[in-house]
Design a protein around this motif. Sequence first.
Motif, PDB file in Angstrom:
ATOM      1  N   LEU A   7       0.848  -1.183   0.000  1.00  0.00           N
ATOM      2  CA  LEU A   7       0.000   0.000   0.000  1.00  0.00           C
ATOM      3  C   LEU A   7       0.884   1.234   0.000  1.00  0.00           C
ATOM      4  O   LEU A   7       1.904   1.274   0.694  1.00  0.00           O
ATOM      5  CB  LEU A   7      -0.895   0.044   1.245  1.00  0.00           C
ATOM      6  CG  LEU A   7      -1.930  -1.056   1.422  1.00  0.00           C
ATOM      7  CD1 LEU A   7      -2.681  -0.857   2.731  1.00  0.00           C
ATOM      8  CD2 LEU A   7      -2.892  -1.091   0.262  1.00  0.00           C
ATOM      9  N   SER A   8       0.482   2.255  -0.744  1.00  0.00           N
ATOM     10  CA  SER A   8       1.189   3.533  -0.685  1.00  0.00           C
ATOM     11  C   SER A   8       0.788   4.231   0.613  1.00  0.00           C
ATOM     12  O   SER A   8      -0.183   3.835   1.275  1.00  0.00           O
ATOM     13  CB  SER A   8       0.803   4.406  -1.888  1.00  0.00           C
ATOM     14  OG  SER A   8      -0.544   4.844  -1.749  1.00  0.00           O
ATOM     15  N   SER A   9       1.500   5.280   0.967  1.00  0.00           N
ATOM     16  CA  SER A   9       1.172   6.041   2.175  1.00  0.00           C
ATOM     17  C   SER A   9      -0.255   6.581   2.117  1.00  0.00           C
ATOM     18  O   SER A   9      -0.989   6.515   3.106  1.00  0.00           O
ATOM     19  CB  SER A   9       2.156   7.196   2.365  1.00  0.00           C
ATOM     20  OG  SER A   9       3.440   6.701   2.613  1.00  0.00           O
ATOM     21  N   ASP A  10      -0.653   7.104   0.972  1.00  0.00           N
ATOM     22  CA  ASP A  10      -1.996   7.664   0.841  1.00  0.00           C
ATOM     23  C   ASP A  10      -3.077   6.577   0.924  1.00  0.00           C
ATOM     24  O   ASP A  10      -4.116   6.776   1.546  1.00  0.00           O
ATOM     25  CB  ASP A  10      -2.130   8.462  -0.455  1.00  0.00           C
ATOM     26  CG  ASP A  10      -1.314   9.751  -0.423  1.00  0.00           C
ATOM     27  OD1 ASP A  10      -1.053  10.261   0.692  1.00  0.00           O
ATOM     28  OD2 ASP A  10      -0.921  10.236  -1.498  1.00  0.00           O
ATOM     29  N   GLN A  11      -2.814   5.412   0.311  1.00  0.00           N
ATOM     30  CA  GLN A  11      -3.765   4.303   0.407  1.00  0.00           C
ATOM     31  C   GLN A  11      -3.900   3.845   1.861  1.00  0.00           C
ATOM     32  O   GLN A  11      -5.006   3.590   2.336  1.00  0.00           O
ATOM     33  CB  GLN A  11      -3.313   3.121  -0.455  1.00  0.00           C
ATOM     34  CG  GLN A  11      -3.406   3.360  -1.943  1.00  0.00           C
ATOM     35  CD  GLN A  11      -2.728   2.245  -2.734  1.00  0.00           C
ATOM     36  OE1 GLN A  11      -1.685   1.721  -2.338  1.00  0.00           O
ATOM     37  NE2 GLN A  11      -3.330   1.891  -3.864  1.00  0.00           N
ATOM     38  N   ALA A  12      -2.774   3.741   2.547  1.00  0.00           N
ATOM     39  CA  ALA A  12      -2.789   3.302   3.948  1.00  0.00           C
ATOM     40  C   ALA A  12      -3.525   4.326   4.815  1.00  0.00           C
ATOM     41  O   ALA A  12      -4.281   3.953   5.714  1.00  0.00           O
ATOM     42  CB  ALA A  12      -1.374   3.088   4.457  1.00  0.00           C
ATOM     43  N   LEU A  13      -3.316   5.608   4.542  1.00  0.00           N
ATOM     44  CA  LEU A  13      -3.974   6.652   5.331  1.00  0.00           C
ATOM     45  C   LEU A  13      -5.496   6.538   5.240  1.00  0.00           C
ATOM     46  O   LEU A  13      -6.189   6.637   6.249  1.00  0.00           O
ATOM     47  CB  LEU A  13      -3.517   8.037   4.879  1.00  0.00           C
ATOM     48  CG  LEU A  13      -4.137   9.218   5.624  1.00  0.00           C
ATOM     49  CD1 LEU A  13      -3.715   9.204   7.089  1.00  0.00           C
ATOM     50  CD2 LEU A  13      -3.749  10.528   4.969  1.00  0.00           C
ATOM     51  N   GLY A  91       7.855   2.004   1.167  1.00  0.00           N
ATOM     52  CA  GLY A  91       8.766   3.033   1.665  1.00  0.00           C
ATOM     53  C   GLY A  91       8.772   3.194   3.172  1.00  0.00           C
ATOM     54  O   GLY A  91       9.523   4.004   3.704  1.00  0.00           O
ATOM     55  N   GLY A  92       7.931   2.452   3.874  1.00  0.00           N
ATOM     56  CA  GLY A  92       7.922   2.456   5.335  1.00  0.00           C
ATOM     57  C   GLY A  92       7.565   3.791   5.963  1.00  0.00           C
ATOM     58  O   GLY A  92       6.948   4.657   5.335  1.00  0.00           O
ATOM     59  N   THR A  93       7.966   3.941   7.221  1.00  0.00           N
ATOM     60  CA  THR A  93       7.642   5.168   7.945  1.00  0.00           C
ATOM     61  C   THR A  93       8.341   6.379   7.333  1.00  0.00           C
ATOM     62  O   THR A  93       7.849   7.497   7.470  1.00  0.00           O
ATOM     63  CB  THR A  93       8.002   5.068   9.443  1.00  0.00           C
ATOM     64  OG1 THR A  93       9.372   4.688   9.560  1.00  0.00           O
ATOM     65  CG2 THR A  93       7.126   4.063  10.166  1.00  0.00           C
ATOM     66  N   GLY A  94       9.454   6.153   6.652  1.00  0.00           N
ATOM     67  CA  GLY A  94      10.136   7.255   5.968  1.00  0.00           C
ATOM     68  C   GLY A  94       9.247   7.861   4.897  1.00  0.00           C
ATOM     69  O   GLY A  94       9.102   9.085   4.799  1.00  0.00           O
ATOM     70  N   ALA A  95       8.617   7.008   4.084  1.00  0.00           N
ATOM     71  CA  ALA A  95       7.708   7.488   3.037  1.00  0.00           C
ATOM     72  C   ALA A  95       6.448   8.097   3.654  1.00  0.00           C
ATOM     73  O   ALA A  95       5.922   9.086   3.149  1.00  0.00           O
ATOM     74  CB  ALA A  95       7.344   6.342   2.096  1.00  0.00           C
ATOM     75  N   TRP A  96       5.974   7.502   4.752  1.00  0.00           N
ATOM     76  CA  TRP A  96       4.786   8.020   5.447  1.00  0.00           C
ATOM     77  C   TRP A  96       5.039   9.462   5.904  1.00  0.00           C
ATOM     78  O   TRP A  96       4.235  10.352   5.654  1.00  0.00           O
ATOM     79  CB  TRP A  96       4.478   7.117   6.626  1.00  0.00           C
ATOM     80  CG  TRP A  96       3.309   7.522   7.467  1.00  0.00           C
ATOM     81  CD1 TRP A  96       3.342   8.332   8.574  1.00  0.00           C
ATOM     82  CD2 TRP A  96       1.940   7.157   7.301  1.00  0.00           C
ATOM     83  NE1 TRP A  96       2.085   8.479   9.100  1.00  0.00           N
ATOM     84  CE2 TRP A  96       1.208   7.769   8.332  1.00  0.00           C
ATOM     85  CE3 TRP A  96       1.269   6.366   6.384  1.00  0.00           C
ATOM     86  CZ2 TRP A  96      -0.167   7.613   8.477  1.00  0.00           C
ATOM     87  CZ3 TRP A  96      -0.105   6.205   6.520  1.00  0.00           C
ATOM     88  CH2 TRP A  96      -0.806   6.823   7.558  1.00  0.00           C
ATOM     89  N   ALA A  97       6.170   9.688   6.553  1.00  0.00           N
ATOM     90  CA  ALA A  97       6.510  11.032   7.038  1.00  0.00           C
ATOM     91  C   ALA A  97       6.764  11.983   5.874  1.00  0.00           C
ATOM     92  O   ALA A  97       6.349  13.148   5.915  1.00  0.00           O
ATOM     93  CB  ALA A  97       7.725  10.964   7.959  1.00  0.00           C
TER      94      ALA A  97
END
Length: 194
Positions: A7-13, A91-97
Motif C-alpha cells: 500500500l502507498s502512504s496515501d492508500q494506507a492513510l 517506503g515504510g515510515t520514511g515514506a509516510w513522514a
Amino acid sequence: MSTPHTLSSDQALTRLHELTVLDVRTPGEYATGHLPGALNIPLDQISRALPAIHHAADLGDILVVCASGARSDSACKTLAEHGIDTATLAGGTGAWAAAGHDLHRPEQGSRTRWGMERQVRLTAGALVLAGLGLGLLHPAFQLISAAVAGGLAFSALTNSCGMAAVLAKLPHNRPRHGDIDATLAALLDHRPRR
C-alpha cells in the motif's frame, strides 16, 4: 501461501481506521515515531506473535511497517508462510513522514531514541575511523575499515544489514520485560473499525 500486497502512504492513510498496523522495527526505532495506532512487534519476535497475529488477521486486514520496507517485506513473507495475508507500507515510515502524514511519538520527557539507520551510520563511521587511526600504528588495522566497506557494499547488494541485526540485539533496542506480552495482549484485544 499468500502473496504480500503493498500500500502507498496515501492508500494506507485512507484505510488506517480499518487496519491492524504492526511495526516490526526495534523498540528504539518505534519510539522515534510510528504510524497512529501501530503496535510494536520487532521482526525477531514475529514467530512468538504468530497466534495473536493470526487472531488479528481473522478480524481484519494487517499492515506491516518498518523504516523503509525491507524488514516489513521479510515479515510479510514469514507471515504468508503461515497463511496470514498482509500488506506492507511502500517506503515504510520514511515514506509516510515524507508524504506529510503524522507520526506518533512518545510523550515529552521520554529519552530520545535513534533510528537503526542512524545507529548503523555511527557504528560504521566509528569503525572506519578507528581502523584508519589504528592503521597509523600498524597497517593491518586498516583491514577494519576494509571489512566495514565490504559489509556496506554487501548490505546494499542484498538489501540486508548484518550490522543492524547485531545492533538490534543491544539492550536499548530490545523490548523491556513485559512490553512484548503487553503488545500481544493489545493485539488480541484490538478491533479495527469498519
